[in-house]
Design an enzyme around this catalytic site. Structure first.
Site, short mmCIF file in Angstrom:
data_model
loop_
_atom_site.label_atom_id
_atom_site.label_comp_id
_atom_site.label_asym_id
_atom_site.label_seq_id
_atom_site.Cartn_x
_atom_site.Cartn_y
_atom_site.Cartn_z
N LYS A 1 0.84 -1.21 0.00
CA LYS A 1 0.00 0.00 0.00
C LYS A 1 0.87 1.25 0.00
CE LYS A 1 -2.73 2.79 3.04
NZ LYS A 1 -3.20 2.98 4.40
N ASP B 1 -6.75 0.59 0.53
CA ASP B 1 -6.91 0.96 1.95
C ASP B 1 -8.32 0.53 2.38
OD1 ASP B 1 -8.67 2.82 0.89
OD2 ASP B 1 -7.86 4.51 2.01
#
Length: 223
Positions: A126, A145
């Site tokens: 991420k 996310d």
């Protein structure tokens, strides 16, 4: 009738088109002026709101401007500087560890390759995707996310729970030219319309394309 892969791909492209129109201001909400600041801000954003991170980095980025600056201070001082972002001991360890590696292995520069970024302490896919996409404009993957995960499930784009597997499903559906903007669009839509507790389905531009719409199902979709 069950949706085919090509139908889902077409629906994803329609979703992107509508979201671009609805959220022309979609962007990374973390304040930064270069890839290094973005790296630090993204590490701090774990389990913390972007708003809180921006409050902390307003002072932090004046005090520390390059990797060496973070290595000159005691860990207890940096912990105090970032304390309000939560998990400050772990984050301090990650930031100082990443800065040490940047100095020793990358000439003080944030690398522009996924495999090199993933070597840095505190950096998973991420964070690496945020740095590459927002910091360098490199579409190496799709940021997953909590908002992206929630909306991807509600929109029927994936059934996976693991962020890495969600990302793989999304990469097969989202045109590569939209990989970077896609997560920003979902994040903005998730904050403004498709909220976790009570989505505003009656106001949603995606309602007709969404299998989880309360107007269709009569119940609040799972977050």
């Amino acid at each position: 009738m069950r949706e085919t892969k090509s139908q889902r791909k077409h629906r994803t492209e329609q979703i992107i088109k509508l979201l671009k129109r609805a959220h022309p201001d979609a962007h990374c909400a973390l304040n930064h002026s270069n890839a290094f600041e973005l790296l630090i801000a993204t590490i701090l954003s774990a389990q913390c709101t972007d708003e809180r991170v921006n409050i902390v980095t307003a002072d932090l980025f004046r005090k520390y401007q390059k990797p060496e600056d973070y290595l000159k201070v005691r860990d207890t001082e940096l912990q105090q500087d970032i304390k309000t972002t939560g998990f400050f001991r772990n984050k301090t360890k990650s930031i100082q560890g990443a800065c040490k590696m940047l100095v020793e292995e990358f000439g003080g520069e944030v690398p522009q390759k996924m495999d090199e970024l993933l070597k840095l302490p505190g950096v998973a896919r991420k964070t690496a995707n945020v740095v590459l996409g927002v910091g360098y404009g490199i579409a190496a993957g799709i940021v997953v996310d909590t908002h992206v995960s929630r909306l991807s499930h509600r929109l029927g784009l994936t059934k996976q729970k693991d962020p890495a597997k969600i990302e793989i499903d999304l990469q097969e559906l989202v045109p590569k030219k939209d990989w970077i903007i896609f997560s920003h669009l979902l994040i903005f839509h998730g904050r403004r319309v498709c909220k976790a507790r009570r989505p505003l389905c009656e106001e949603c531009v995606l309602e007709k394309l969404c299998p989880s719409s309360m107007l269709k199902t009569g119940k609040i979709p799972l977050s």
